[in-house]
Design a protein around this motif. Structure first.
Motif, PDB file in Angstrom:
ATOM      1  N   VAL A  86       0.727  -1.061   0.058  1.00  0.00           N
ATOM      2  CA  VAL A  86      -0.233  -0.107  -0.012  1.00  0.00           C
ATOM      3  C   VAL A  86       0.801   1.325  -0.009  1.00  0.00           C
ATOM      4  N   ARG A  87       1.874   1.437   0.862  1.00  0.00           N
ATOM      5  CA  ARG A  87       2.839   2.310   0.878  1.00  0.00           C
ATOM      6  C   ARG A  87       4.273   2.079   1.416  1.00  0.00           C
ATOM      7  N   LYS A  88       5.042   2.618   1.248  1.00  0.00           N
ATOM      8  CA  LYS A  88       6.505   2.185   1.503  1.00  0.00           C
ATOM      9  C   LYS A  88       6.797   3.240   2.930  1.00  0.00           C
ATOM     10  N   GLY A  89       7.454   2.390   3.913  1.00  0.00           N
ATOM     11  CA  GLY A  89       7.752   3.228   5.154  1.00  0.00           C
ATOM     12  C   GLY A  89       9.139   3.525   5.357  1.00  0.00           C
ATOM     13  N   ARG A  90       9.496   4.362   5.965  1.00  0.00           N
ATOM     14  CA  ARG A  90      11.177   4.838   6.173  1.00  0.00           C
ATOM     15  C   ARG A  90      11.435   4.742   7.642  1.00  0.00           C
ATOM     16  N   VAL A  91      12.003   3.572   7.717  1.00  0.00           N
ATOM     17  CA  VAL A  91      12.545   3.216   9.270  1.00  0.00           C
ATOM     18  C   VAL A  91      14.056   2.878   9.366  1.00  0.00           C
ATOM     19  N   ARG A  92      14.525   2.938  10.520  1.00  0.00           N
ATOM     20  CA  ARG A  92      15.822   2.775  10.761  1.00  0.00           C
ATOM     21  C   ARG A  92      16.222   1.647  11.724  1.00  0.00           C
ATOM     22  N   ARG A  93      15.208   0.498  11.803  1.00  0.00           N
ATOM     23  CA  ARG A  93      15.294  -0.601  12.624  1.00  0.00           C
ATOM     24  C   ARG A  93      15.027  -1.819  11.741  1.00  0.00           C
ATOM     25  N   ALA A  94      15.268  -2.733  12.021  1.00  0.00           N
ATOM     26  CA  ALA A  94      15.094  -4.336  11.629  1.00  0.00           C
ATOM     27  C   ALA A  94      13.843  -4.745  12.108  1.00  0.00           C
ATOM     28  N   LYS A  95      13.469  -4.454  13.391  1.00  0.00           N
ATOM     29  CA  LYS A  95      12.368  -5.104  14.155  1.00  0.00           C
ATOM     30  C   LYS A  95      11.709  -3.718  14.760  1.00  0.00           C
ATOM     31  N   LEU A  96      10.264  -3.796  14.508  1.00  0.00           N
ATOM     32  CA  LEU A  96       9.483  -2.573  14.983  1.00  0.00           C
ATOM     33  C   LEU A  96       8.847  -2.842  16.304  1.00  0.00           C
ATOM     34  N   TYR A  97       9.487  -3.555  17.141  1.00  0.00           N
ATOM     35  CA  TYR A  97       8.492  -3.901  18.387  1.00  0.00           C
ATOM     36  C   TYR A  97       8.040  -2.940  18.976  1.00  0.00           C
ATOM     37  N   TYR A  98       8.916  -1.691  19.063  1.00  0.00           N
ATOM     38  CA  TYR A  98       8.464  -0.455  19.710  1.00  0.00           C
ATOM     39  C   TYR A  98       7.012   0.205  19.515  1.00  0.00           C
ATOM     40  N   LEU A  99       6.721  -0.436  18.514  1.00  0.00           N
ATOM     41  CA  LEU A  99       5.259   0.244  17.720  1.00  0.00           C
ATOM     42  C   LEU A  99       4.105  -0.383  18.974  1.00  0.00           C
ATOM     43  N   ARG A 100       4.496  -1.408  19.705  1.00  0.00           N
ATOM     44  CA  ARG A 100       3.420  -2.164  20.587  1.00  0.00           C
ATOM     45  C   ARG A 100       3.013  -1.237  21.618  1.00  0.00           C
ATOM     46  N   ASP A 101       4.054  -0.226  21.999  1.00  0.00           N
ATOM     47  CA  ASP A 101       3.968   0.594  23.244  1.00  0.00           C
ATOM     48  C   ASP A 101       3.219   1.882  22.759  1.00  0.00           C
ATOM     49  N   ARG A 102       3.028   2.098  21.430  1.00  0.00           N
ATOM     50  CA  ARG A 102       2.699   3.322  20.988  1.00  0.00           C
ATOM     51  C   ARG A 102       1.343   3.418  20.801  1.00  0.00           C
ATOM     52  N   VAL A 103       0.524   4.619  20.784  1.00  0.00           N
ATOM     53  CA  VAL A 103      -0.620   4.604  20.640  1.00  0.00           C
ATOM     54  C   VAL A 103      -1.228   5.951  19.572  1.00  0.00           C
ATOM     55  N   GLY A 104      -2.067   5.716  18.852  1.00  0.00           N
ATOM     56  CA  GLY A 104      -2.409   7.074  17.966  1.00  0.00           C
ATOM     57  C   GLY A 104      -1.347   7.286  16.851  1.00  0.00           C
ATOM     58  N   LYS A 105      -1.299   8.679  16.671  1.00  0.00           N
ATOM     59  CA  LYS A 105      -0.225   9.058  15.950  1.00  0.00           C
ATOM     60  C   LYS A 105       1.133   8.846  16.314  1.00  0.00           C
ATOM     61  N   ALA A 106       1.464   8.571  17.435  1.00  0.00           N
ATOM     62  CA  ALA A 106       2.931   7.845  17.717  1.00  0.00           C
ATOM     63  C   ALA A 106       3.118   6.621  17.112  1.00  0.00           C
ATOM     64  N   ALA A 107       2.308   5.906  16.800  1.00  0.00           N
ATOM     65  CA  ALA A 107       2.555   4.595  16.257  1.00  0.00           C
ATOM     66  C   ALA A 107       2.527   4.552  14.674  1.00  0.00           C
ATOM     67  N   LYS A 108       2.390   5.727  14.031  1.00  0.00           N
ATOM     68  CA  LYS A 108       2.732   5.809  12.713  1.00  0.00           C
ATOM     69  C   LYS A 108       3.935   5.786  12.148  1.00  0.00           C
ATOM     70  N   VAL A 109       4.153   5.065  11.051  1.00  0.00           N
ATOM     71  CA  VAL A 109       5.554   5.133  10.363  1.00  0.00           C
ATOM     72  C   VAL A 109       5.605   6.197   9.281  1.00  0.00           C
ATOM     73  N   LYS A 110       6.659   6.805   9.291  1.00  0.00           N
ATOM     74  CA  LYS A 110       6.938   7.920   8.303  1.00  0.00           C
ATOM     75  C   LYS A 110       6.883   7.380   6.709  1.00  0.00           C
ATOM     76  N   GLU A 111       6.365   7.859   5.674  1.00  0.00           N
ATOM     77  CA  GLU A 111       6.326   7.489   4.537  1.00  0.00           C
ATOM     78  C   GLU A 111       7.661   7.751   3.700  1.00  0.00           C
ATOM     79  N   GLN A 112       8.173   6.770   3.116  1.00  0.00           N
ATOM     80  CA  GLN A 112       9.334   7.110   2.259  1.00  0.00           C
ATOM     81  C   GLN A 112       9.059   7.835   0.654  1.00  0.00           C
ATOM     82  N   ILE A 113       9.667   8.951   0.717  1.00  0.00           N
ATOM     83  CA  ILE A 113       9.436   9.786  -0.550  1.00  0.00           C
ATOM     84  C   ILE A 113      10.487   9.621  -1.502  1.00  0.00           C
ATOM     85  N   ARG A 114       9.928   9.144  -2.692  1.00  0.00           N
ATOM     86  CA  ARG A 114      10.908   8.736  -3.750  1.00  0.00           C
ATOM     87  C   ARG A 114      11.164   9.873  -4.908  1.00  0.00           C
TER      88      ARG A 114
END
Length: 114
Positions: A86-114
């Motif tokens: 659906v969309r590409k995300g820009r992350v700097r980790r191999a595992k995104l387990y920290y998203l489990r503790d986040r709620v709302g907008k904090a749990a979003k992943v930035k979109e990778q712009i090409r």
């Protein structure tokens, strides 16, 4: 060991879309309910990829009715009919387990712009 590799080669899918951790994907899964079969779509963020070869898996996370749901899908499973990016995300980790503790907008992943 060569016999195991030969058997595993038959199960490997040829066409696998190029998705990475952080991407939002739609996974089409074949569901059997008694005699009937149907395809169910599970959409979410890829939080992990593990393994290699025939035993490779990926984890998809979404929030459904305020509850976080994670499903682990084998990449080469015959029940996984397709993976649509659906969309590409820009992350700097191999595992995104920290998203489990986040709620709302904090749990979003930035979109990778090409």
């Amino acid at each position: 060991m060569d016999a195991l590799k030969l058997i595993a080669q038959d199960s490997v899918k040829k066409e696998i879309p190029e998705f990475e951790v952080g991407d939002t994907v739609k996974v089409n899964v074949n569901i059997r309910e008694g005699e009937r079969e149907r395809i169910q779509v599970f959409e979410g963020t890829v939080t992990a990829r593990k393994g290699s070869g025939v035993s490779e898996t990926f984890t998809v996370r979404r929030v459904s009715y305020g509850v976080g749901v994670e499903r682990v899908f084998p990449v080469h499973s015959p029940n996984v009919k397709g993976v649509e990016i659906v969309r590409k995300g820009r992350v700097r980790r191999a595992k995104l387990y920290y998203l489990r503790d986040r709620v709302g907008k904090a749990a979003k992943v930035k979109e990778q712009i090409r």
